[in-house]
Design a protein around this motif. Structure first.
Motif, PDB file in Angstrom:
ATOM      1  N   ILE A 213      -7.488   5.121  -1.031  1.00  0.00           N
ATOM      2  CA  ILE A 213      -6.758   4.398   0.000  1.00  0.00           C
ATOM      3  C   ILE A 213      -6.716   2.914  -0.328  1.00  0.00           C
ATOM      4  O   ILE A 213      -7.734   2.289  -0.595  1.00  0.00           O
ATOM      5  N   GLN A 214      -5.521   2.385  -0.320  1.00  0.00           N
ATOM      6  CA  GLN A 214      -5.353   0.963  -0.587  1.00  0.00           C
ATOM      7  C   GLN A 214      -5.611   0.176   0.672  1.00  0.00           C
ATOM      8  O   GLN A 214      -5.315   0.619   1.773  1.00  0.00           O
ATOM      9  N   GLN A 215      -6.133  -0.987   0.470  1.00  0.00           N
ATOM     10  CA  GLN A 215      -6.340  -1.818   1.639  1.00  0.00           C
ATOM     11  C   GLN A 215      -4.999  -2.177   2.248  1.00  0.00           C
ATOM     12  O   GLN A 215      -4.028  -2.397   1.559  1.00  0.00           O
ATOM     13  N   GLY A 216      -5.033  -2.258   3.551  1.00  0.00           N
ATOM     14  CA  GLY A 216      -3.830  -2.682   4.232  1.00  0.00           C
ATOM     15  C   GLY A 216      -2.783  -1.608   4.352  1.00  0.00           C
ATOM     16  O   GLY A 216      -1.693  -1.846   4.850  1.00  0.00           O
ATOM     17  N   ARG A 217      -3.117  -0.413   3.913  1.00  0.00           N
ATOM     18  CA  ARG A 217      -2.142   0.674   4.065  1.00  0.00           C
ATOM     19  C   ARG A 217      -2.595   1.565   5.200  1.00  0.00           C
ATOM     20  O   ARG A 217      -3.782   1.777   5.389  1.00  0.00           O
ATOM     21  N   GLN A 220      -3.591   7.781   5.755  1.00  0.00           N
ATOM     22  CA  GLN A 220      -2.783   8.980   5.884  1.00  0.00           C
ATOM     23  C   GLN A 220      -3.683  10.128   6.313  1.00  0.00           C
ATOM     24  O   GLN A 220      -4.897  10.007   6.330  1.00  0.00           O
TER      25      GLN A 220
ATOM     26  N   TYR B 364       2.032   0.572  -6.373  1.00  0.00           N
ATOM     27  CA  TYR B 364       2.181   0.314  -4.946  1.00  0.00           C
ATOM     28  C   TYR B 364       2.872  -1.018  -4.651  1.00  0.00           C
ATOM     29  O   TYR B 364       3.773  -1.090  -3.815  1.00  0.00           O
ATOM     30  N   ASN B 465       0.043   5.376  -3.733  1.00  0.00           N
ATOM     31  CA  ASN B 465      -0.995   4.398  -3.427  1.00  0.00           C
ATOM     32  C   ASN B 465      -1.671   3.967  -4.717  1.00  0.00           C
ATOM     33  O   ASN B 465      -2.769   3.469  -4.722  1.00  0.00           O
ATOM     34  N   SER B 467      -2.421   1.621  -7.460  1.00  0.00           N
ATOM     35  CA  SER B 467      -2.289   0.189  -7.640  1.00  0.00           C
ATOM     36  C   SER B 467      -2.626  -0.247  -9.049  1.00  0.00           C
ATOM     37  O   SER B 467      -2.344  -1.357  -9.452  1.00  0.00           O
TER      38      SER B 467
END
Lengths: 738, 946
Positions: A213-217, A220, B364, B465, B467
Motif C-alpha cells: 500500500i502506497q502512502q496517501g492512497r 483497497q 504510480y 500501486n 512505485s
C-alpha cells in the motif's frame, strides 16, 4: 474349491491385487529359492462400481508404530467393544460411535466382502482440480491447428470449476494471464535461463510485496481472492476467453533459418509450470499437460542443439556415453519431476513428432508423478486426439477417472517386510518396522506418493519373507498385508481406500506343490518385467537380458520336472507353462506378449500362436500389442479384396469376414488408453513390419525346410525363434553344470 | 562582397553611437583594436589567489550616469529595487524549487548593490594618474578609479558576511562604459543583418549567430553548420601556445537551414560510391585540385595525387577548373551529401528504416499525475507526424511501445490483431525482447490496434500501486529490440523517479551537499554505477539513440540517468514537479518537436584536416571508441560537436587550414548517406590576424564544453581558475603582441573579443560551475548535459540571456525590439520585459507597468490582478497581445527546448529566480558582477604582462 485362476481373478476384481505367489513360502530361505520374489501388483483405485464409499473416518490401531486400519481380519470382542490388530496384535477400544456394534450389527469394514473399503473424509479445504496446459508452438501449421482444436475441445470436458492455465513456449515462454479484457497479457521468459521457483514467482508477481500500500492512497479491499488467479482461472469463467486465446495462438514467430531446428525451450517451460503451481497450489490435485512437437533445443533440459546437421542422440551415442546433453537434461527433468512430486502435482507429456522428442530425458517427469506419456506422429492424428480426449473420460459412476496426490502406505504382518515398489511413484522415506533393508525397486520406505493416478494405475510391490527357516509356520497360518491409499478424488473429496488381504503360509519343503499351484504366472511375468526394466534403468553394468535369462533358468530348474542332462525330459506344470514364453517375448519386445487373433472362413475368430506359422494367405490377423492394433490381410484375402469380392452380393460373407476384425479393433480402440496406433495392412504391405517384427520367427530364411510349405510366412531375421529358445532353455535347465 | 570590415575598417565609433566615451579611446585607426585603458600599477606577477585580499575591485551602489552619458538614464535606485523582507512572500512556484526557499535570500540578493567592507584596496588606490571622483576620462578610455569595494567572488566562495552589507556608498564604474554584448550584437545586426553572406572566401568571419542573414554556399560550409573559434589559425604551434586561443570548430552537421536557403544537394555516384582520396580518404570536395588536364587530382588535405575515375572525368577550363564545376555540388559547394554504397552499411546490408520506441513509466506517480494518459492521447495524433523524406507519402519509421514500472511490458500491435497483446518481461536482470513480429509496426497499417492500445494503457494501470521503477533495463530492452529488428532508432523514455527497483543500473540517492567545493564534487557528475557506461557503448554500437523525458519530484541522479542519452546523441528533457495543467504545453511541444525532428541515425563522423594540424578533442553528445571516429547513435538538427585542433606541424599560409567533416548516417527513410561539410581557414604568422578573426560566441561554446567536461575529473575550483587564467592569457598575449604600446594599466581588448570577459563571467556563474547548496545537483547535471551538445547560438543565448523590453513597443512594426543588457539597472518600474535563455522564459512586470499593457496582455484591470500561475499568455484579440505573443513565438522559434513562460512581478519573491538571469549583476549564488570580473581579469592581465 475354485481353481486358482478363479481365485486370482476374484481377488483382482475385489481388491485390485495380484500376487506372484498366492501361497507363501514360510521362510526367508525358501522364499529366495522361489526365484520369483513374493510380490504383488496393486491397482489402488481399481474401479469398484459395487463399492459404495463410507462417509466416516477409518478406525486405526492405537499403537503409534502400527496405525493399521480396522479390517475384516481383525478379531473383535463385541462384548468388550475391543478389537485386536491383526498386524501388531494390539488390543484397541472401539471409538464411542461404535458403541452399538454386535455380531449382527457390524460396521462395513468388518464384513469380509469389504476387504477393500473406501472412506470419504473431511480434511482441509477442497480446492478445485487444476489443469495447466504447456503448449509447444514450434509446430507445423497443421499440427498446431489440430492441437489448438483439441485444447479448445478439452475445455468442455473439464470439470466446470476446474482451474485452467496456459503456458506456451518456443524460443521463449509465455505464461498467459486469462482474465484480461481488451488486451491479452502474458509474462514472457527467455528459454535459456533456468530460474528458481522463487524467481519465477517473483517474476510472475505471485509473491506478495512487502509494502503493497502506497502512502496517501485509499486502502483497497485487503485481499483479492487468490493471488494466482491471473494465471489459473475457473474454466466456466474464462472458457470463451481461453478459446479465443487458443484460437489466436500463432506458431513461434522467431525465424528459423535453413539448417536449424526451431529453438524450443521445453526445459524452462516445464520449470516455469512447476514453479507456478509450486508457489500457488502446493499439495492440491493438478496436472501439468505438456504438448510438444520436437526435442528441446535450448536452455536447461536441451536434448539436441539447433543445428540440423547434428542429429539427435542415437542409441549408439547413449551407449558410448556420447550423448552430449543427455546427462544434464535428464538431471534437469529429474529435479523438476521430484519437485513436482513433492508438490503433489503430476506431469503429462504428449509428444507428437516424426523424429525423437527427448522423451528419454523427460520420462521421469511422467514416471515419478504418475502422469501420462503419449507418443504420436502428429497432433493431427486420431491417436493423439482420441487419447487426449480419453484423459478426461468418466468412469462408470460418472466421475473422472483421475485422482491426485495419493499416499500409499503398506503394512505387513510381522513375518513379512516391504522391499520396495516399482511404479509411477516416489518414496516418502517413511521407515518403520515393516521396511526391509533389502531393496527391490523404490525401497527403504513403507509409503509412496503417487501424484496422478487412475483406476488402471498399478504398482508392483515387493516383499521379503523374514521368517527364519527353522521357525514354525506363523501363527494362524496366514500372512496379511494392508494397503492404505489416501488420495484426492476427482470430485476434490479426500478419500482413503483400504485393502487388507491375507494368504496362507506353506512350508516350501513339504508343501511345494501348494505353492507351485498358487503361482500366478501372468503377475509374475509382469513383476519380473518391472524388475528387469527397473534394473536396466537404474543400474549400469550387468546385462538385464542375461539377468532375466538367469532367473528364468533358475525358475525352470526349481520347478521343472526333468532328468538331469536330459532336455527332452523337461516338463513344467500348468501354472508355469506360459511363463517361459512370456519371458521370450519380453526379451524381444518393449512389452509383454502381444495377442494374435485369426479370422478365416474355417471357423469363428480364434487366438493363435504369436508365430510366423500363423501367417497364412487365407487368414486375417488381428494383433494387439497394446500400443498397436494391427490388422493384417493374408495374401489371398488381400487379392480378393482388391478384386472387389466384398462388394458383390453373392460374397457377402467375405464382406463380413473383412468387417469382423475391424469391429473388434474398434472395440479395443475405444477403450484403450493411450489410444493405440491403428495399422491396417496386408501381405507384402510396408506396414506389415509391425506384425512381422512381433511374431515368433519360427520360419526364417535360415531354416530352409520351411520354404515352400503352406504353413506360414518366413521372417527375415536373425533372432532366435521360440522353439530354439525353449530348446536352449531346457538344455540349460537340466544341465548339471549350471 | 567583402565582409572583412573587421580587419580593415575601424568604423567602430561611427556604428556605435552609444558607446560614447569609448569611441574616443581608439585613437588612430590602426589602434582601433584597443578597447580601453585600465590602469593598474600592480607589478606583482603572482598568480591570482583566492581569498578576500588577493583580488579586489570596486563597485559602488550609486549610479550617476547623467554625468557623461545621456541616453541611458538609470531607471532605478538601489533602494527602489530592494525587496521587502521575505516572510509574507509565498515561496515561488516554479521549476527551480531549490533556489528560493530561504527567507534570507532577499537580503543577500542585494549584496551587489551595497558597498563592500570599505577596506581600501591598496593596489587599486595607487593607480597613477587617477583623480578622485568619477575619474572617468573619456579621452583615454580610462575607467575604474576608486577601486575599493567589496570583494569579488571569484575565485573563492562568496563570503556573504554582514560586514559587506554596510559601509559608505562609493563610486562605481559606469556599466555603460564597459563593452556591451548587446551593442556588439546590434552592431553586427545593423552591419550584416538581412544581407547575403556568401561563403566564397577562405577564412572569412561570418556574421554573429544573433544576426539574421541569408547564407549562400559558395564553396565553404555555411556557418550554420560550422563555426570556428578563429578563422585564421596561427602558423605554428608556438604561436598557438603563446596566444592560447583554442583552435576549435563547432560543427552542427544537421543544422536546420531556413526555407529560403538551399537544402543540401545529394550526389549519387551509383555503385561507384563517393570519390575519395586514396591516402587520407577525404571525400571529393572543392579543395581537390585537378591537374593533368583533369585526369588526376591532388588532395587538398594530404596532397596525394589521385587518378580521376573514368566516369568522373571532365576537362578543365582555361583557369584549370573543371568544366562541370558548377554542375557538381561536390566540386563547388561547401556542404552536400553522397548516397553511400553497401560498403558503408552495417554488415554490407542496406539499412532498414529506423524505428521509434515509446517507453512509458507507468508507475504510480505517472499514472496519478495524469502524465501517462497525456502521453498516450498525444501519441495518437503525433504518430501521424513522424518525419519523412520530402518526396515520400508517409514516414518509413516504424513505431513500438513499451510500458514499465519494475517490470517491462512489451506490446504486440500487429495490424492483423483484433486487440493488442501485452507481454510482460520480469526478468529485468537479463532483459530481452519477447517478440519480433508485431512489436515495431507501421503506424498507418496498425493504426487501430495502436490507438486501441493507447486508449487502454492508462486504464490498464489505473489502480497500480507500484512505485518502484527500473531504468537501465528499459534502455537495454529498447536497444535489444532495435538490434533484433536490425535497424537504428530512437527510444522515447518518459521517466519520473530514481530507479530503485532491484535491477541492473539500480541507483540510490547519493546527492550530498557536503561534497560541494571538495575534490569529490566531481563524483556528482559521474554516473553512480558503471553499467550505464557500458549500456551507452552498446546503444551506440547498435544505433540506438535514447531520448529521455524526465518528470522528477526530487533527486533522480541525472548524471547517471542522462549518461546514455548523452552518449547516444539523444536529448534530455526535464520537467520538475510536473503539473498536468501548467506543464503540459511545454512538454507536449518538446515532444512534438522532437518526434518531428529531422535526424540522422547510426551516424559516424570523421573530421579530416589538411596537413599540419589535426582534431584532438571532441565534445558533444557523442561516443568515442577511438581517437578519431565520432560515433553518434543519432544526430539531430540541434546537436553540435565541438572539435579542438592542435598543430602537429607548421601550417602553410598559402594553402591555409582545411577541414572536412564527413558524417555517415542512415536517413529517416533508411538510406545510407554521407553528409560532407568543408571549410577552409586562413593561416597566418601574425598573431593580430588570429585575434582579428576570432569569434567570441564560438570561444564560449568551446570553453563551456571543455570546462564542463573537465569537471568530471578536476575540482571545480581548478576548472574555474583555468578559465580565468586562460582568458587573461589570451588577452594579455594580444596586449603584448598586437596592441599598440600603451600604459600597462590600460585594459586593451581585441575587437573580436571585447565581450569575452562578460561571457566568461557568465560561464563561471552558470549553475554547473557554481558549487552552491541552493542549486540542486540534478539541475547542474542537467545543464551540464544540455550545454555539452549545444551549438554556438544556443550557448550564446544560454549564457547571456536575451532581455527584451516590451513596454515601449512599436506596435506597427513586425520587428522584435532590441535587447537590453542583462542587468537589473535596465529594468524599470514602469516597464515590462521578456527574458529568455533557451530553457526558461520570464515575463517580468514592473510595479508600474502601464495598465493598458496589462489589460492588453492579461485582460485584467491592474497589476494586482495579474495571476502569476499562468504559463501561457492568454489569446486576446488586441495588438499588445498579438505583438507580444509573436515576440514570444519568435524567441522560441528554432530553439531546441520549449521555454516555459513564468510571469514574475516586481517585488514578489519569484523575482529572485528571475534575478539570477541578470548575468551582468552580482549573483545571489556568489558570481561576480561583470564589472568586478573585468577588474579581476584586468588584474591578471597586468600580472601576466609584468
Amino acid at each position: 474349491m475354485a481353481t486358482y485362476l478363479e481365485f486370482i481373478q476374484q481377488n483382482e476384481e475385489r481388491d485390485g491385487v495380484r500376487f506372484s505367489w498366492n501361497v507363501w513360502p514360510s521362510s526367508r530361505l525358501e522364499a529366495t529359492r522361489m526365484v520369483v520374489p513374493l510380490a504383488c501388483l496393486l491397482t489402488p483405485l481399481r474401479e469398484r462400481p459395487d463399492l459404495p464409499p463410507v462417509q466416516y473416518e477409518p478406525v486405526l490401531c492405537s499403537r503409534p508404530t502400527c496405525k493399521a486400519v480396522l479390517n475384516p481380519l481383525c478379531q473383535v470382542d463385541y462384548r468388550a467393544k475391543l478389537w485386536a490388530c491383526n498386524f501388531c496384535f494390539q488390543r484397541n477400544q472401539f471409538p464411542p460411535a461404535y458403541a452399538g456394534i454386535s455380531e449382527v450389527n457390524q460396521p462395513a469394514e468388518l464384513m469380509p466382502q469389504f476387504s477393500t473399503i473406501e472412506y470419504i473424509v473431511q480434511r482441509g479445504p477442497q480446492t478445485p482440480l487444476i489443469f495447466l496446459y504447456v503448449v509447444d508452438t514450434c509446430l507445423e501449421e497443421e499440427d498446431l491447428q489440430a492441437l489448438k482444436e483439441s485444447l479448445q475441445m478439452s475445455l468442455s470436458l473439464l470439470p466446470a470449476d476446474a482451474l485452467v492455465g496456459l503456458i506456451t513456449f518456443g524460443r521463449m515462454i509465455q505464461v498467459h494471464e486469462l482474465s484480461c479484457e481488451g488486451i491479452s497479457k502474458s509474462y514472457v521468459f527467455r528459454g535459456t535461463k533456468d530460474l528458481t521457483a522463487k524467481q519465477i514467482q517473483d517474476m510472475l508477481g505471485l509473491s506478495r510485496p512487502a509494502v503493497p500500500i502506497q502512502q496517501g492512497r485509499p486502502l483497497q479491499a485487503p485481499e483479492q481472492p487468490v493471488i494466482s488467479s491471473r494465471f489459473l482461472q475457473p474454466v466456466h469463467k474464462i472458457d470463451m476467453n481461453l478459446t479465443d486465446l487458443l484460437g489466436e495462438l500463432q506458431r513461434d514467430p522467431w525465424p528459423v533459418t535453413q539448417g536449424k531446428r526451431p529453438l524450443r525451450s521445453t526445459g524452462v517451460a516445464l520449470s516455469i509450470a512447476v514453479g507456478l503451481l509450486e508457489g500457488t497450489f502446493p499439495n492440491t490435485g493438478a496436472r501439468i499437460m505438456l504438448f510438444t512437437g520436437g526435442p528441446p533445443t535450448q536452455g536447461p533440459g536441451m536434448v539436441v542443439g539447433d543445428e540440423l546437421k547434428t542429429p539427435i542422440r542415437s542409441w549408439h551415442d547413449i551407449e558410448k556415453d556420447n550423448a552430449r546433453f543427455m546427462k544434464k537434461a535428464t538431471k534437469h527433468y529429474e529435479t523438476l519431476a521430484n519437485r513436482t512430486a513433492t508438490n503433489g502435482h503430476c506431469i503429462d507429456i504428449y509428444a507428437c513428432a516424426l523424429d525423437q522428442t527427448g522423451l528419454l530425458e523427460m520420462k521421469c517427469c511422467a514416471n515419478l508423478t504418475g502422469g501420462h506419456m503419449v507418443m504420436g506422429d502428429s497432433f493431427n492424428t486420431s491417436l493423439f486426439k482420441q487419447t487426449f480426449q480419453r484423459v478426461f473420460n468418466k468412469g462408470l459412476n460418472g466421475e473422472f477417472r483421475m485422482a491426485f496426490g495419493a499416499n500409499l502406505e503398506v503394512k505387513t504382518s510381522r513375518e513379512l517386510k516391504i522391499a520396495g515398489a516399482i511404479g509411477p511413484c516416489v518414496s516418502l522415506n517413511v521407515k518403520g518396522p515393516c521396511v526391509s533393508e533389502n531393496e527391490l525397486g523404490i525401497g527403504g520406505t513403507s509409503q509412496w506418493k503417487i501424484c496422478g493416478l487412475d483406476p488402471c494405475t498399478t504398482l508392483a510391490i515387493y516383499f521379503e519373507v523374514v521368517n527364519q527357516h527353522n521357525a514354525p509356520i506363523p501363527q494362524g497360518g496366514r500372512g496379511a498385508v494392508q494397503f492404505v491409499t489416501q488420495y484426492q478424488h476427482s470430485s476434490t473429496q479426500k478419500r482413503i481406500r483400504v485393502t487388507t488381504i491375507a494368504r496362507n503360509w506353506a512350508d516350501a519343503q513339504s508343501q511345494l506343490q501348494h505353492i507351485e499351484a498358487a503361482f500366478d504366472q501372468e503377475a509374475a511375468a509382469v513383476l519380473m518385467a518391472r524388475l528387469g526394466v527397473y534394473r536396466a534403468e537404474s543400474e549400469e553394468g550387468p546385462d538385464v537380458l542375461r539377468w532375466l535369462d538367469r532367473q528364468l533358468i533358475r525358475l525352470c530348474q526349481k520347478f521343472g520336472q526333468y532328468n538331469k542332462d536330459d532336455p527332452n525330459s523337461f516338463r513344467l506344470s500348468e501354472s508355469f507353462s506360459l511363463y517361459p514364453q512370456f519371458m521370450f517375448h519380453l526379451r524381444r519386445s518393449p512389452f509383454l506378449q502381444p495377442i494374435l487373433y485369426a479370422y478365416s472362413f474355417h471357423g469363428p475368430p480364434e487366438p493363435v500362436l504369436l508365430d510366423s506359422s500363423s501367417i497364412l494367405p487365407d487368414r486375417i490377423l488381428l494383433m494387439d500389442t497394446f500400443f498397436q492394433i494391427v490388422i493384417y490381410l493374408g495374401e489371398t484375402i488381400a487379392q480378393w479384396q482388391k478384386a472387389g469380392y466384398q462388394d458383390m452380393p453373392e460374397y457377402e460373407n467375405f464382406k463380413h469376414l473383412l468387417q469382423a476384425p475391424l469391429d473388434d479393433a474398434q472395440e479395443i480402440l475405444q477403450t484403450r488408453f493411450p489410444m493405440p496406433r491403428y495399422v491396417h495392412t496386408e501381405h507384402g504391405g510396408s506396414q506389415a513390419r509391425f506384425l512381422l517384427s512381433k511374431v515368433n520367427p519360427s520360419q526364417t530364411h535360415n531354416n530352409l525346410y520351411a520354404w515352400g510349405q503352406e504353413s506360414g510366412a518366413p521372417i527375415l531375421t536373425d533372432d532366435v525363434s521360440l522353439q530354439v529358445f525353449m530348446d536352449h532353455l531346457k538344455k540349460l535347465a537340466v544341465s548339471s553344470a549350471a | 562582397m567583402s565582409q572583412q570590415g573587421y580587419v580593415t575598417a575601424p568604423p567602430y565609433s561611427q556604428s556605435q553611437p552609444r558607446m560614447g566615451g569609448f569611441s574616443a579611446g581608439f585613437g588612430p585607426p590602426n589602434s582601433s583594436l584597443h578597447y580601453g585603458h585600465y590602469g593598474d600599477p600592480n607589478s606583482s606577477h603572482a598568480a591570482p589567489q583566492p581569498g578576500p585580499s588577493a583580488i579586489q575591485s570596486s563597485h559602488t551602489s550609486s549610479g550617476h550616469p547623467a554625468s557623461f552619458q545621456g541616453p541611458q538614464p538609470l531607471p532605478l535606485t538601489q533602494h527602489q529595487m530592494a525587496l521587502p523582507p521575505g516572510p509574507q512572500i509565498p515561496p515561488p512556484a516554479n521549476n527551480f524549487s531549490g533556489l528560493c526557499a530561504q527567507s534570507s535570500l532577499p537580503n543577500m540578493a542585494r549584496q551587489d548593490g551595497i558597498p563592500g567592507s570599505g577596506l581600501p584596496n591598496p593596489n587599486l588606490q595607487q593607480l597613477p594618474g587617477q583623480t578622485p571622483g568619477p575619474g572617468y576620462h573619456p579621452q583615454q578610455g580610462n575607467y575604474g578609479p576608486q577601486m575599493a569595494g567589496s570583494q569579488l567572488s571569484y575565485p573563492g566562495a562568496f563570503p556573504g558576511g554582514p560586514a559587506q552589507l554596510s559601509g559608505p556608498p562609493q563610486k562605481r564604474l559606469d556599466p555603460d562604459s564597459i563593452p556591451s554584448p548587446i551593442q556588439v550584437i546590434e552592431n553586427d545586426k545593423s552591419s550584416r543583418g538581412g544581407q547575403i553572406y556568401a561563403t566564397n572566401t577562405r577564412g572569412q568571419v561570418p556574421p554573429l549567430v544573433t544576426t539574421d542573414c541569408l547564407i549562400q554556399d559558395q564553396g565553404h560550409a555555411s556557418p550554420r553548420y560550422i563555426r570556428c573559434t578563429t578563422y585564421c589559425f596561427p602558423s605554428t604551434s608556438d604561436m598557438a601556445k603563446q596566444a592560447r586561443i583554442p583552435l576549435a570548430a563547432v560543427i552542427q552537421p544537421f543544422a536546420t537551414v531556413p526555407q529560403n536557403e538551399t537544402p543540401l544537394y545529394v550526389v549519387n555516384h551509383g555503385e561507384a560510391g563517393p570519390i575519395r582520396c586514396n591516402r587520407c580518404k577525404a571525400y571529393m570536395c572543392p579543395f581537390m585540385q585537378f591537374i593533368e588536364g583533369g585526369r588526376r587530382y591532388q588532395c587538398g588535405f594530404c596532397n596525394c595525387i589521385n587518378d580521376v575515375p573514368p566516369f568522373f572525368f571532365q576537362h578543365l577550363d582555361h583557369i584549370g577548373r573543371r568544366v562541370d564545376h558548377y554542375e557538381r555540388p561536390e566540386l563547388s559547394l561547401g556542404s552536400y551529401e553522397y548516397v553511400a554504397t553497401l560498403d558503408y552499411c552495417r554488415n554490407n546490408k542496406p539499412p532498414n528504416p529506423p524505428a521509434y520506441i515509446f517507453m512509458i513509466d507507468v508507475s504510480y506517480r505517472n499514472i496519478n499525475s495524469g502524465l501517462v494518459k497525456l502521453i498516450c492521447d498525444e501519441l495518437k495524433t503525433l504518430l501521424d507526424k513522424l518525419p519523412r523524406e520530402e518526396q515520400e507519402e508517409s514516414s518509413a519509421i516504424r513505431v513500438g511501445f513499451v510500458t514499465y514500472n519494475k517490470v517491462l511490458h512489451f506490446f504486440n500491435v500487429k495490424s492483423n490483431l483484433a486487440q493488442p497483446q501485452m507481454m510482460v518481461v520480469s526478468d529485468v536482470g537479463e532483459v530481452f525482447v519477447p517478440l519480433l513480429d508485431g512489436f515495431l509496426v507501421n503506424f498507418q497499417e496498425s493504426r487501430s490496434v495502436v490507438n486501441n492500445l493507447l486508449d487502454q494503457i492508462p486504464e490498464m494501470f489505473a489502480d497500480t500501486n507500484e512505485s518502484e521503477t527500473i531504468f537501465a533495463p528499459v534502455i537495454q530492452a529498447g536497444m535489444e529490440a532495435l538490434k533484433a529488428a536490425e535497424c537504428a532508432g530512437k527510444l522515447f523514455i518518459f521517466h519520473s523517479s530514481l530507479p530503485t527497483a532491484e535491477a541492473p543500473g539500480k541507483l540510490r540517492n547519493r546527492d550530498d551537499k557536503k561534497l560541494l567545493n571538495t575534490d569529490k564534487e566531481k563524483t556528482l557528475f559521474q554516473p553512480q554505477v558503471n553499467s550505464y557506461e557500458s549500456l551507452a557503448r552498446d546503444c551506440v554500437a547498435n544505433g540506438c539513440c535514447v531520448n529521455l523525458f524526465l518528470f522528477p519530484n526530487q533527486y533522480v541522479d541525472i548524471a547517471s540517468l542522462g549518461l546514455v542519452t548523452m552518449h547516444t546523441g539523444g536529448t534530455l528533457y526535464k520537467y520538475n514537479n510536473f503539473q498536468l495543467n501548467s506543464d503540459s504545453p511545454q512538454f507536449l511541444t518538446d515532444l512534438r518537436r522532437d518526434i518531428e525532428k529531422k535526424t540522422g541515425f547510426d551516424a559516424i563522423m570523421r573530421v579530416r584536416t589538411s596537413t599540419g594540424f589535426r582534431a584532438t578533442d571532441f565534445f558533444g553528445a557523442i561516443y568515442m571508441n577511438n581517437t578519431t571516429d565520432v560515433e553518434m547513435a543519432a544526430v539531430d538538427c540541434d546537436k553540435a560537436v565541438t572539435v579542438e585542433f592542435k598543430h602537429d606541424d607548421k601550417l602553410n599560409e598559402d594553402s591555409g587550414a582545411l577541414i572536412q567533416c564527413a558524417v555517415l548516417y542512415t536517413s529517416i527513410s533508411g538510406q545510407r548517406r554521407l553528409r560532407i561539410h568543408n571549410i577552409g581557414l586562413n593561416c597566418s604568422t601574425q598573431l593580430a590576424d588570429v585575434y582579428k578573426t576570432c569569434e567570441t560566441d564560438a570561444l564560449i561554446n568551446f570553453f563551456a564544453k571543455s570546462a564542463f567536461k573537465a569537471i568530471l575529473s578536476q575540482p571545480l575550483k581548478a576548472v574555474r581558475e583555468i578559465l580565468v587564467s586562460q582568458t587573461a592569457h589570451m588577452l594579455a598575449c594580444y596586449r603584448k603582441n598586437c596592441a599598440s604600446p600603451s600604459a600597462v594599466s590600460q585594459l586593451i581588448l581585441p575587437d573580436a573579443m571585447k565581450v569575452l570577459p562578460v561571457y566568461v563571467n557568465c560561464l563561471l556563474k552558470s549553475s554547473v560551475l557554481t558549487g552552491r547548496p541552493e542549486i540542486p545537483t540534478d539541475e547542474r547535471a542537467y545543464h551540464r548535459q544540455l550545454v555539452m551538445s549545444m551549438g554556438v547560438a544556443d550557448t550564446q543565448l544560454f549564457f547571456y540571456p536575451q532581455l527584451l523590453p516590451i513596454h515601449n513597443l512599436d506596435l506597427k512594426s513586425d520587428a522584435v525590439p532590441a535587447a537590453v543588457r542583462c542587468s537589473e539597472e535596465r529594468l524599470s518600474e514602469g516597464g515590462a520585459f521578456i527574458l529568455a535563455n533557451g530553457l526558461s522564459m520570464f515575463l517580468w512586470l514592473g510595479v508600474s507597468t502601464p495598465p493598458e499593457l496589462i489589460q492588453g496582455l492579461f485582460n485584467v484591470p491592474s497589476f494586482a490582478h495579474i495571476s502569476t500561475e499562468a504559463t501561457l499568455l492568454p489569446d486576446l484579440a488586441n495588438t499588445y497581445s498579438k505583438k507580444i505573443k509573436s515576440i514570444v513565438e519568435h524567441i522560441q522559434n528554432q530553439k531546441p527546448y520549449t521555454m516555459k513562460l513564468m510571469i514574475v512581478k516586481q517585488r514578489e519573491q519569484p523575482e529572485m529566480l528571475f534575478r539570477q538571469f541578470l548575468v551582468e549583476d552580482k549573483s545571489i549564488h556568489g558570481g561576480a558582477s561583470y564589472v568586478d570580473f573585468l577588474c579581476c581579469v584586468h588584474k591578471e592581465i597586468c600580472q601576466l604582462l609584468n
